[in-house]
Design a protein around this motif. Structure first.
Motif, PDB file in Angstrom:
ATOM      1  N   LYS A  70       0.827  -1.213   0.000  1.00 11.28           N
ATOM      2  CA  LYS A  70       0.000   0.000   0.000  1.00 11.28           C
ATOM      3  C   LYS A  70       0.858   1.259   0.000  1.00 11.28           C
ATOM      4  CE  LYS A  70      -4.092  -1.171  -0.556  1.00 11.28           C
ATOM      5  NZ  LYS A  70      -4.846  -0.685  -1.688  1.00 11.28           N
ATOM      6  N   GLY A  71       1.975   1.239   0.713  1.00 14.35           N
ATOM      7  CA  GLY A  71       2.890   2.375   0.679  1.00 14.35           C
ATOM      8  C   GLY A  71       3.452   2.603  -0.713  1.00 14.35           C
ATOM      9  N   ILE A  72       3.800   1.509  -1.393  1.00 15.28           N
ATOM     10  CA  ILE A  72       4.278   1.610  -2.777  1.00 15.28           C
ATOM     11  C   ILE A  72       3.175   2.149  -3.677  1.00 15.28           C
ATOM     12  CG2 ILE A  72       5.047   0.246  -4.769  1.00 15.28           C
ATOM     13  CD1 ILE A  72       6.534  -1.551  -2.734  1.00 15.28           C
ATOM     14  N   GLU A  73       1.950   1.737  -3.424  1.00 13.37           N
ATOM     15  CA  GLU A  73       0.825   2.218  -4.229  1.00 13.37           C
ATOM     16  C   GLU A  73       0.634   3.724  -4.076  1.00 13.37           C
ATOM     17  OE1 GLU A  73      -3.999   1.540  -4.502  1.00 13.37           O
ATOM     18  OE2 GLU A  73      -2.769   0.066  -3.465  1.00 13.37           O
ATOM     19  N   VAL A  74       0.751   4.234  -2.865  1.00 18.55           N
ATOM     20  CA  VAL A  74       0.615   5.683  -2.654  1.00 18.55           C
ATOM     21  C   VAL A  74       1.748   6.420  -3.362  1.00 18.55           C
ATOM     22  CG1 VAL A  74       0.680   7.491  -0.882  1.00 18.55           C
ATOM     23  CG2 VAL A  74      -0.666   5.430  -0.499  1.00 18.55           C
ATOM     24  N   LEU A  75       2.951   5.860  -3.315  1.00 18.00           N
ATOM     25  CA  LEU A  75       4.080   6.475  -4.019  1.00 18.00           C
ATOM     26  C   LEU A  75       3.850   6.481  -5.528  1.00 18.00           C
ATOM     27  CD1 LEU A  75       6.903   7.709  -3.897  1.00 18.00           C
ATOM     28  CD2 LEU A  75       7.820   5.382  -3.979  1.00 18.00           C
ATOM     29  N   GLN A  76       3.274   5.427  -6.063  1.00 20.40           N
ATOM     30  CA  GLN A  76       2.985   5.379  -7.502  1.00 20.40           C
ATOM     31  C   GLN A  76       1.946   6.422  -7.900  1.00 20.40           C
ATOM     32  OE1 GLN A  76       1.892   1.302  -8.213  1.00 20.40           O
ATOM     33  NE2 GLN A  76       3.973   0.742  -8.793  1.00 20.40           N
ATOM     34  N   VAL A  77       0.994   6.697  -7.044  1.00 18.23           N
ATOM     35  CA  VAL A  77       0.020   7.757  -7.333  1.00 18.23           C
ATOM     36  C   VAL A  77       0.739   9.096  -7.430  1.00 18.23           C
ATOM     37  CG1 VAL A  77      -1.929   9.042  -6.371  1.00 18.23           C
ATOM     38  CG2 VAL A  77      -1.964   6.553  -6.358  1.00 18.23           C
ATOM     39  N   GLY A  78       1.693   9.320  -6.530  1.00 17.80           N
ATOM     40  CA  GLY A  78       2.481  10.553  -6.592  1.00 17.80           C
ATOM     41  C   GLY A  78       3.306  10.646  -7.858  1.00 17.80           C
ATOM     42  N   MET A  79       3.854   9.514  -8.304  1.00 13.18           N
ATOM     43  CA  MET A  79       4.653   9.517  -9.524  1.00 13.18           C
ATOM     44  C   MET A  79       3.810   9.762 -10.767  1.00 13.18           C
ATOM     45  SD  MET A  79       7.236   6.367  -8.954  1.00 13.18           S
ATOM     46  CE  MET A  79       8.613   6.453  -7.864  1.00 13.18           C
ATOM     47  N   ALA A  80       2.571   9.347 -10.734  1.00  7.72           N
ATOM     48  CA  ALA A  80       1.694   9.491 -11.897  1.00  7.72           C
ATOM     49  C   ALA A  80       0.940  10.810 -11.909  1.00  7.72           C
ATOM     50  CB  ALA A  80       0.696   8.335 -11.940  1.00  7.72           C
ATOM     51  N   SER A  81       1.145  11.656 -10.920  1.00  8.73           N
ATOM     52  CA  SER A  81       0.398  12.907 -10.838  1.00  8.73           C
ATOM     53  C   SER A  81       0.922  13.936 -11.833  1.00  8.73           C
ATOM     54  CB  SER A  81       0.481  13.461  -9.422  1.00  8.73           C
ATOM     55  OG  SER A  81       1.803  13.785  -9.111  1.00  8.73           O
ATOM     56  N   GLY A  82       0.143  15.007 -11.957  1.00 10.19           N
ATOM     57  CA  GLY A  82       0.524  16.088 -12.864  1.00 10.19           C
ATOM     58  C   GLY A  82       1.734  16.852 -12.360  1.00 10.19           C
ATOM     59  N   ILE A 122       6.970   9.598   2.355  1.00  8.74           N
ATOM     60  CA  ILE A 122       6.698   9.587   3.795  1.00  8.74           C
ATOM     61  C   ILE A 122       5.762   8.433   4.150  1.00  8.74           C
ATOM     62  CG2 ILE A 122       5.551  10.862   5.662  1.00  8.74           C
ATOM     63  CD1 ILE A 122       6.704  13.423   4.336  1.00  8.74           C
ATOM     64  N   THR A 123       4.738   8.226   3.325  1.00 10.65           N
ATOM     65  CA  THR A 123       3.803   7.121   3.567  1.00 10.65           C
ATOM     66  C   THR A 123       4.507   5.782   3.441  1.00 10.65           C
ATOM     67  OG1 THR A 123       1.989   8.479   2.717  1.00 10.65           O
ATOM     68  CG2 THR A 123       1.622   6.103   2.845  1.00 10.65           C
ATOM     69  N   LEU A 124       5.347   5.623   2.436  1.00 15.55           N
ATOM     70  CA  LEU A 124       6.076   4.370   2.269  1.00 15.55           C
ATOM     71  C   LEU A 124       6.993   4.117   3.460  1.00 15.55           C
ATOM     72  CD1 LEU A 124       6.836   1.906   0.593  1.00 15.55           C
ATOM     73  CD2 LEU A 124       8.499   3.331  -0.605  1.00 15.55           C
ATOM     74  N   ALA A 125       7.689   5.136   3.921  1.00 11.24           N
ATOM     75  CA  ALA A 125       8.562   4.970   5.088  1.00 11.24           C
ATOM     76  C   ALA A 125       7.752   4.599   6.332  1.00 11.24           C
ATOM     77  CB  ALA A 125       9.360   6.249   5.330  1.00 11.24           C
ATOM     78  N   ALA A 126       6.610   5.259   6.526  1.00 12.53           N
ATOM     79  CA  ALA A 126       5.761   4.948   7.678  1.00 12.53           C
ATOM     80  C   ALA A 126       5.213   3.523   7.595  1.00 12.53           C
ATOM     81  CB  ALA A 126       4.610   5.952   7.766  1.00 12.53           C
ATOM     82  N   CYS A 127       4.859   3.083   6.406  1.00 13.23           N
ATOM     83  CA  CYS A 127       4.350   1.719   6.235  1.00 13.23           C
ATOM     84  C   CYS A 127       5.435   0.681   6.524  1.00 13.23           C
ATOM     85  CB  CYS A 127       3.796   1.523   4.828  1.00 13.23           C
ATOM     86  SG  CYS A 127       2.218   2.340   4.551  1.00 13.23           S
ATOM     87  N   ILE A 128       6.654   0.952   6.092  1.00 13.56           N
ATOM     88  CA  ILE A 128       7.753   0.023   6.357  1.00 13.56           C
ATOM     89  C   ILE A 128       8.059  -0.038   7.852  1.00 13.56           C
ATOM     90  CG2 ILE A 128      10.234  -0.341   6.018  1.00 13.56           C
ATOM     91  CD1 ILE A 128       9.805   0.650   3.118  1.00 13.56           C
ATOM     92  N   VAL A 129       8.070   1.110   8.510  1.00 15.45           N
ATOM     93  CA  VAL A 129       8.325   1.139   9.954  1.00 15.45           C
ATOM     94  C   VAL A 129       7.212   0.418  10.709  1.00 15.45           C
ATOM     95  CG1 VAL A 129       8.469   2.674  11.961  1.00 15.45           C
ATOM     96  CG2 VAL A 129       9.766   3.189   9.900  1.00 15.45           C
ATOM     97  N   ALA A 130       5.963   0.667  10.334  1.00 14.25           N
ATOM     98  CA  ALA A 130       4.840   0.000  10.995  1.00 14.25           C
ATOM     99  C   ALA A 130       4.885  -1.511  10.765  1.00 14.25           C
ATOM    100  CB  ALA A 130       3.510   0.567  10.489  1.00 14.25           C
ATOM    101  N   ALA A 131       5.211  -1.929   9.562  1.00 15.40           N
ATOM    102  CA  ALA A 131       5.300  -3.362   9.265  1.00 15.40           C
ATOM    103  C   ALA A 131       6.395  -4.012  10.105  1.00 15.40           C
ATOM    104  CB  ALA A 131       5.560  -3.574   7.778  1.00 15.40           C
ATOM    105  N   ALA A 132       7.555  -3.379  10.185  1.00 14.23           N
ATOM    106  CA  ALA A 132       8.650  -3.922  10.993  1.00 14.23           C
ATOM    107  C   ALA A 132       8.264  -3.980  12.466  1.00 14.23           C
ATOM    108  CB  ALA A 132       9.911  -3.080  10.800  1.00 14.23           C
ATOM    109  N   PHE A 133       7.566  -2.965  12.945  1.00 10.08           N
ATOM    110  CA  PHE A 133       7.119  -2.927  14.337  1.00 10.08           C
ATOM    111  C   PHE A 133       6.148  -4.068  14.633  1.00 10.08           C
ATOM    112  CE2 PHE A 133       4.156  -1.278  17.586  1.00 10.08           C
ATOM    113  CZ  PHE A 133       5.049  -1.171  18.643  1.00 10.08           C
TER     114      PHE A 133
END
Length: 78
Positions: free
Chosen positions: A19-31, A44-55
């Protein structure tokens, strides 16, 4: 029972990272006009998702280790 909870936790961790990667892809595809802001939010979302997953994985592994120790100490020794 603990094994099933560990598997579910690992699946949750994988889902969070995807899901973090998905949010990053939305940012990459934006105008172009809002791309910088959305890329920052994506990273930031991807980093938070990775930290939460590790936790979550760390907490679940600690729980399983604790259960294993308590079960092995309660077994009779011959």
């Amino acid at each position: 029972m603990a094994g099933m909870l560990q598997i579910i936790t690992y699946l949750l961790a994988f889902y969070l990272v995807i899901k973090g990667i998905e949010v990053l892809q939305v940012g990459m595809a934006s105008g172009r006009e809002r791309r910088g802001v959305l890329l920052a939010v994506g990273w930031i979302t991807l980093a938070a998702c990775i930290v939460a997953a590790a936790f979550f994985v760390f907490l679940q592994d600690e729980q399983a280790t604790s259960m294993s120790r308590s079960m092995s100490s309660s077994l009779p020794s011959f």
